[in-house]
Design a protein around this motif. Structure first.
Motif, short mmCIF file in Angstrom:
data_model
loop_
_atom_site.label_atom_id
_atom_site.label_comp_id
_atom_site.label_asym_id
_atom_site.label_seq_id
_atom_site.Cartn_x
_atom_site.Cartn_y
_atom_site.Cartn_z
N LEU A 53 4.43 18.47 -2.92
CA LEU A 53 4.41 18.49 -1.46
C LEU A 53 5.55 19.36 -0.92
CD1 LEU A 53 3.41 17.37 1.28
CD2 LEU A 53 5.03 15.49 0.97
N LEU A 54 6.75 19.19 -1.47
CA LEU A 54 7.88 19.98 -1.00
C LEU A 54 7.72 21.46 -1.31
CD1 LEU A 54 10.87 17.62 -1.95
CD2 LEU A 54 9.59 17.75 0.19
N VAL A 55 7.16 21.76 -2.48
CA VAL A 55 6.91 23.17 -2.82
C VAL A 55 5.89 23.77 -1.86
CG1 VAL A 55 5.98 24.72 -4.58
CG2 VAL A 55 7.54 22.90 -5.24
N ASP A 56 4.82 23.03 -1.59
CA ASP A 56 3.81 23.52 -0.65
C ASP A 56 4.39 23.69 0.75
OD1 ASP A 56 1.99 23.59 -2.64
OD2 ASP A 56 1.00 21.70 -2.14
N GLU A 57 5.22 22.73 1.17
CA GLU A 57 5.83 22.86 2.49
C GLU A 57 6.75 24.08 2.55
OE1 GLU A 57 5.33 21.40 5.27
OE2 GLU A 57 3.83 20.03 4.50
N THR B 103 5.67 13.28 -8.89
CA THR B 103 4.30 13.81 -8.84
C THR B 103 3.80 13.94 -7.42
OG1 THR B 103 3.86 12.80 -10.99
CG2 THR B 103 1.95 13.45 -9.67
N ILE B 104 4.19 13.01 -6.57
CA ILE B 104 3.72 13.03 -5.18
C ILE B 104 4.52 14.02 -4.34
CG2 ILE B 104 3.45 11.66 -3.09
CD1 ILE B 104 1.38 11.06 -5.25
N PHE B 105 5.84 14.02 -4.47
CA PHE B 105 6.66 14.73 -3.49
C PHE B 105 7.07 16.14 -3.93
CE2 PHE B 105 7.03 10.59 -1.56
CZ PHE B 105 7.13 10.90 -0.21
N PHE C 15 7.96 5.65 1.21
CA PHE C 15 7.29 5.67 -0.10
C PHE C 15 8.20 5.12 -1.17
CE2 PHE C 15 5.74 7.48 -4.01
CZ PHE C 15 4.37 7.44 -3.87
N ALA C 16 9.49 5.52 -1.17
CA ALA C 16 10.41 5.04 -2.20
C ALA C 16 10.63 3.53 -2.08
CB ALA C 16 11.74 5.79 -2.08
N ASN C 17 10.75 3.02 -0.84
CA ASN C 17 10.96 1.57 -0.67
C ASN C 17 9.76 0.78 -1.17
OD1 ASN C 17 13.43 2.07 0.48
ND2 ASN C 17 12.66 2.03 2.59
N GLU C 18 8.56 1.22 -0.81
CA GLU C 18 7.38 0.49 -1.26
C GLU C 18 7.16 0.65 -2.76
OE1 GLU C 18 4.21 -1.91 -1.46
OE2 GLU C 18 5.69 -1.70 0.18
N LEU C 19 7.53 1.84 -3.30
CA LEU C 19 7.39 2.07 -4.74
C LEU C 19 8.27 1.09 -5.52
CD1 LEU C 19 6.15 4.00 -6.89
CD2 LEU C 19 8.23 5.36 -6.70
N ARG C 20 9.50 0.87 -5.08
CA ARG C 20 10.38 -0.07 -5.78
C ARG C 20 9.91 -1.51 -5.58
NH1 ARG C 20 16.07 1.67 -3.47
NH2 ARG C 20 14.75 2.17 -1.68
N ALA C 21 9.42 -1.81 -4.36
CA ALA C 21 8.98 -3.19 -4.10
C ALA C 21 7.73 -3.55 -4.89
CB ALA C 21 8.73 -3.36 -2.60
N SER C 22 6.86 -2.58 -5.12
CA SER C 22 5.58 -2.87 -5.80
C SER C 22 5.69 -2.77 -7.31
CB SER C 22 4.50 -1.89 -5.31
OG SER C 22 4.87 -0.56 -5.59
N GLN D 127 0.85 -1.19 0.00
CA GLN D 127 0.00 0.00 0.00
C GLN D 127 0.89 1.25 0.00
OE1 GLN D 127 -2.49 0.47 3.39
NE2 GLN D 127 -3.55 2.27 2.61
N LEU D 128 0.78 2.04 -1.11
CA LEU D 128 1.48 3.31 -1.18
C LEU D 128 0.63 4.39 -0.52
CD1 LEU D 128 2.94 3.37 -4.80
CD2 LEU D 128 4.22 3.32 -2.66
N LYS D 129 1.23 5.13 0.39
CA LYS D 129 0.50 6.15 1.15
C LYS D 129 0.95 7.54 0.70
CE LYS D 129 -2.09 7.64 4.62
NZ LYS D 129 -3.54 7.40 4.71
N ARG D 130 0.01 8.32 0.19
CA ARG D 130 0.31 9.70 -0.17
C ARG D 130 0.44 10.53 1.11
NH1 ARG D 130 -1.03 12.91 -4.70
NH2 ARG D 130 -2.21 11.15 -5.56
N PRO D 131 1.54 11.24 1.30
CA PRO D 131 1.70 12.05 2.52
C PRO D 131 0.59 13.08 2.65
CG PRO D 131 3.79 11.84 1.37
CD PRO D 131 2.74 11.29 0.46
N ASP D 132 0.02 13.16 3.84
CA ASP D 132 -1.08 14.08 4.10
C ASP D 132 -0.73 14.93 5.32
OD1 ASP D 132 -3.40 15.43 4.33
OD2 ASP D 132 -4.68 13.70 4.76
N HIS D 133 -0.49 16.23 5.06
CA HIS D 133 -0.11 17.16 6.13
C HIS D 133 -1.23 18.15 6.44
CE1 HIS D 133 4.48 16.57 5.30
NE2 HIS D 133 3.86 15.45 5.63
N ALA D 134 -2.43 17.84 6.04
CA ALA D 134 -3.54 18.77 6.26
C ALA D 134 -3.77 19.02 7.74
CB ALA D 134 -4.81 18.24 5.59
N ASP D 135 -3.79 17.95 8.52
CA ASP D 135 -4.03 18.10 9.96
C ASP D 135 -2.87 18.83 10.63
OD1 ASP D 135 -5.68 17.42 12.32
OD2 ASP D 135 -3.89 16.29 12.91
#
Length: 887
Positions: free
Chosen positions: A520-524, A515-517, A470-477, A417-425
């Motif tokens: 996210l980094l720009v927004d952060e 696309t994911i990060f 995310f990178a580890n699971e991305l390569r494994a999947s 399961q790839l999890k998109r980082p969520d920093h809304a909270d």
């Protein structure tokens, strides 16, 4: 006297017919001559200014109770019929000028004040005689005076002379007036057509009689001057005696008047004394009043000043008073979310109070008061205490937020399961204290440095953990098969299709990572810049574009809008270099270390399929072009580093492939088609499929390096065996062209190398074919070459007498070379076929070139024989051409 044209009734009827339909009536018509020249001394017109016959007519038109008077100019048409030429209104007549250069006096000019072009000289009108001139001018002047109430300026003619002429010619003209029709203007002309005299214009009849009487008396007085003087003297003496007598008779009255004057003088002196007394008393009273007013003004001013002083002191005391509720918040209040509103209000009050105790808000006199200094010191202590408490709370708060998220594994990607980082909270909770940070910056801008470091240190752990998982699971999947990367190795089998498996999932995994990060980094980065109160422009506009698409937001829209405003309601006046440098340093602390997980994905993709570096390079370039120059400095540096790493990895692949090509030259006795030629076409086809965005330059540089090494290696292999070098070159250059024909049509870089291979192929073909021909017919064409060399030094007639070039020698060479020529040509074909056993598809084209080259050489030889040995005969060229065509 000759009859005037003014009495010509036929002329008048012709003028009336010419203006028929205009509702105008003719009062007078007379013939004239029109010219624009000047009169010479001889009295004749100049050659270029010949007179033209015209008719001047005075007409009138009824207009209400009055009438309009016109001066018409009529000319003769080709058939001798009068027709209108020009029309002037007499009310605009300003000047009548009789030309003095005309000795007869019959020429005059009429000036009008409404003519548009005043620079053009007015027309000159010449009458038949002086009587006609006077008659027309008198009519015009009478109409102007009686009807228009004014006279135009008359120049060049004596008015008295005109009046005398009018008196002498009144009967004749009066007779004419009986014929003129009745009307308002006609009556005026009839009564006074020629009765305008000098006396009428200057003085009246009554004034003239009085002047004659006065002049008569004056003449009489000149004769009796002495008697008149004596009479005046006697009258003067009588008048003086009567005056003296009258004065003497009035002496009692004069005495009474003198007595009255004396009593009045006495009264005036008494009144003057009383007035002096009253004036002195009034002066003393005025001085008393001024003294009273001065004292009243001072009292009133003192009262006003006291009142203002009390008001100022009340204001100062209000500024120095610390409300109890604010004091409680600032000294020991809680920083819980429910208490933040009270803390913000207390911060605002403290900031405003400190600002009001500084100049120019506070008068310099008040600033030096001891109470003000003590109160300022108390407020500074309160500020420092509050800033210290708030900073310690926020540092602990940031750490606790991140520790809570790190401890919960559900925030990160897990196996399967790839999890998109969520920093809304996280951002929502941080926004609660955004306003507090603004006020802390206002109270003490130095306190933000430790807070920024604490925030960056805490969030950096979270971001690196998210990227690593995310990178580890991305390569494994990612499902893909590992293929050998030996693309151009000569040891591999010729039929092996290297790296034919689909590895698109590798580049898709890398694109997904970006696309994911990257958003996210720009927004952060943008959130951090706003949240930590950096005075820099917005890093990313709301809903900005990255890679041509909407930013991938993991929380609410307008994520960077903190819902706060500047404390002073002042807009940031632009980028400040110091703040921007501090921001970039903080962003480095915030995001440093996350690049290692991106590098791991790039290295993993390279190991699976090095060609995927091309598509990853294009993806990275699109993200770089989507970033603003000043946006999220660390993110742009990260993308640049990724681009450099991908380029380095791809260069490594190119270098390894070139090394594999160079290994072929070490092999002994290379023959036929080299294996890397067709494999390069497969490689180029695959590379073109992976090109995305601006990665064209990366691929073109690889093409250049590949082909340069391939051609250099091919030349070295050919040099190792010169006997078969041309065969090796033409076979391999032909294979290079055949395999890259389609790509060369669409790729300019490959097209350049295609043409280079084509030129090398033609050169190798020429050398190979010449060697085949010379092998069979060497003696014949060497004889031809010797003749050509001698022709540069001696005449053609001397060549048959040279040693070895006689006619007998020619016959021997022709007999030995061309007897059984069909067998020799057949042997030439077999030799060509024997050498091309590995590339038989080239045989037809090479055989055609061989026959053409042989025929060209033989044709040159035949021409030399005809020129040098005209009596000798050899097989004709046509016969040789037919023989070649049949084989």
């Amino acid at each position: 006297m000759a009859k005037s044209s003014a009495d010509d009734q036929e002329l008048r009827r012709a003028c009336a017919a010419a203006i028929e339909g205009t509702n105008q009536e003719i009062l007078m018509s007379i013939r004239v001559a029109k010219s624009r020249g000047i009169w010479a001394k001889s009295g004749k017109l100049g050659r270029n200014h010949m007179a033209k016959p015209r008719v001047l007519a005075i007409s009138t038109k009824a207009k209400g109770q009055g009438a309009s008077v016109f001066l018409r100019v009529l000319k003769y048409s080709t058939g001798g019929v009068l027709e209108p030429a020009k029309l002037y209104k007499l009310k605009h007549l300003s000047k009548v000028d009789v030309v003095t250069n005309d000795p007869s006096g019959c020429t005059f000019m009429l000036g009008f004040d409404n003519l548009r072009n005043q620079s053009v000289a007015p027309s000159q009108w010449t009458m038949r005689n002086v009587d006609d001139r006077n008659r027309l001018l008198l009519c015009i002047l009478n109409i102007c005076k009686d009807v228009l109430g004014r006279l135009p300026k008359v120049v060049g003619i004596d008015v008295v002379e005109m009046a005398l002429w009018a008196k002498e010619n009144t009967p004749a003209i009066s007779k004419q007036q009986g014929i003129v029709q009745d009307g308002p203007i006609v009556a005026a002309v009839a009564e006074s057509d020629t009765k305008v005299t000098v006396e009428r214009e200057l003085v009246s009849q009554v004034e003239e009689e009085d002047m004659e009487a006065l002049l008569g008396t004056y003449v009489m007085g000149i004769g009796e001057a002495e008697a008149f003087s004596e009479r005046l003297k006697r009258e003067l003496q009588a008048l003086e005696a009567a005056n003296v007598h009258s004065i003497l008779e009035n002496e009692p009255l004069i005495n009474e008047v003198l007595q009255g004057l004396e009593s009045a003088t006495s009264c005036v002196e008494d009144m003057d004394e009383w007035l002096g007394i009253f004036n002195l008393k009034l002066r003393h009273m005025r001085e008393d009043i001024e003294s009273i007013e001065t004292r009243n003004n001072k009292l009133e001013m003192q009262s006003v000043n006291n009142k203002s002083l009390i008001e100022e002191l009340d204001k100062l005391l209000e500024k120095l008073r610390i409300p109890s509720e604010y004091a409680a918040c600032l000294t020991g209040g809680s920083f819980d979310e429910a208490r933040m509103l009270q803390n913000i209000e207390a911060c605002e009050w403290l900031a405003n109070t400190l600002r009001n105790l500084e100049g120019p808000h506070l008068d310099r006199t008040y600033a030096n008061m001891r109470s003000v200094r003590e109160k300022r010191a108390e407020l500074d202590k309160l500020r420092n205490n509050f800033v210290k408490r708030a900073s310690e709370f926020l540092r602990n708060y940031f750490t606790s937020l991140v520790d809570f998220m790190i401890s919960d594994k559900s925030y990160f990607s897990q196996r399967g399961q790839l999890k998109r980082p969520d920093h809304a909270d996280l951002r929502y909770k941080c926004r609660t204290y955004a306003r507090l940070l603004q006020h802390l910056k206002t109270l003490d801008k130095n306190c933000l440095g430790p807070l920024r470091k604490a925030y960056c240190s805490s969030l950096n752990l979270l971001l690196r953990r998210e990227a690593r998982e995310f990178a580890n699971e991305l390569r494994a999947s990612t499902k893909t098969s590992r293929n050998p990367t030996v693309w151009l190795d000569g040891s591999a089998g010729s039929n092996q299709n290297a790296s034919s498996a689909d590895t698109s999932t590798v580049s898709e995994a890398y694109a997904k990572m970006l696309t994911i990060f990257i958003p996210l980094l720009v927004d952060e980065s943008s959130f951090f810049a706003h949240f930590m109160c950096f005075e820099v422009p917005a890093l990313v506009p709301p809903g900005g574009l990255v890679n041509g698409n909407k930013n991938v937001h993991t929380d609410d829209e307008n994520d960077d809008d903190l819902g706060i405003m500047d404390i002073d309601d002042n807009e940031n006046d632009g980028k400040k270099s110091a703040d921007l440098q501090a921001l970039n340093e903080s962003l480095h602390d915030l995001l440093d270390g996350i690049q290692e997980d991106f590098y791991a994905v790039v290295d993993w993709a390279y190991k699976i399929d090095p060609l995927r570096c091309i598509s990853m390079h294009g993806t990275t370039e699109r993200y770089i072009s989507g970033q603003k120059a000043d946006a999220a400095g660390f993110v742009r540096i990260l993308l640049d580093d990724l681009e450099n790493r991908i380029s380095t990895q791809f260069s490594r692949f190119v270098d390894e492939a070139c090394h594999q090509i160079e290994r072929n030259e070490r092999n002994v006795r290379q023959m036929g088609l080299l294996p890397y030629i067709p494999r390069f076409a497969t490689l180029a086809t695959r590379m073109e499929q992976y090109i995305q965005g601006q990665s064209r330059d990366l691929v073109d540089r690889a093409y250049t390096k590949f082909v340069t090494v391939m051609f250099a290696t091919l030349d070295k292999i050919g040099q190792s065996d010169p006997k078969y070098a041309d065969i090796l070159l033409l076979e391999n250059y032909a294979a290079f062209q055949n395999s890259l024909y389609d790509l060369a049509n669409v790729v300019p870089t490959l097209a350049k190398f295609y043409h280079q291979a084509s030129e090398a192929y033609e050169q190798a073909c020429t050398r190979f074919i010449n060697s085949i021909i010379l092998y069979q017919f060497e003696r014949l064409f060497q004889f031809s070459r010797r003749i050509e060399d001698l022709m540069y030094t001696i005449t053609p007639e001397e060549i048959p007498f040279q040693l070895g070039l006689s006619k007998m020698d020619l016959r021997k060479v022709v007999k030995s070379s061309l007897s059984g020529v069909d067998k020799s040509i057949g042997a030439m074909y077999k030799r060509l076929q024997k050498n091309l056993t590995t590339s038989e598809e080239l045989l037809p084209s090479l055989w055609d070139k061989c026959k053409k080259e042989f025929l060209d050489k033989y044709d040159s030889f035949a021409q030399l024989v005809v020129r040098i040995y005209p009596t000798e005969s050899i097989p004709p060229v046509s016969e040789m051409r037919d023989l070649l065509a049949s084989m």
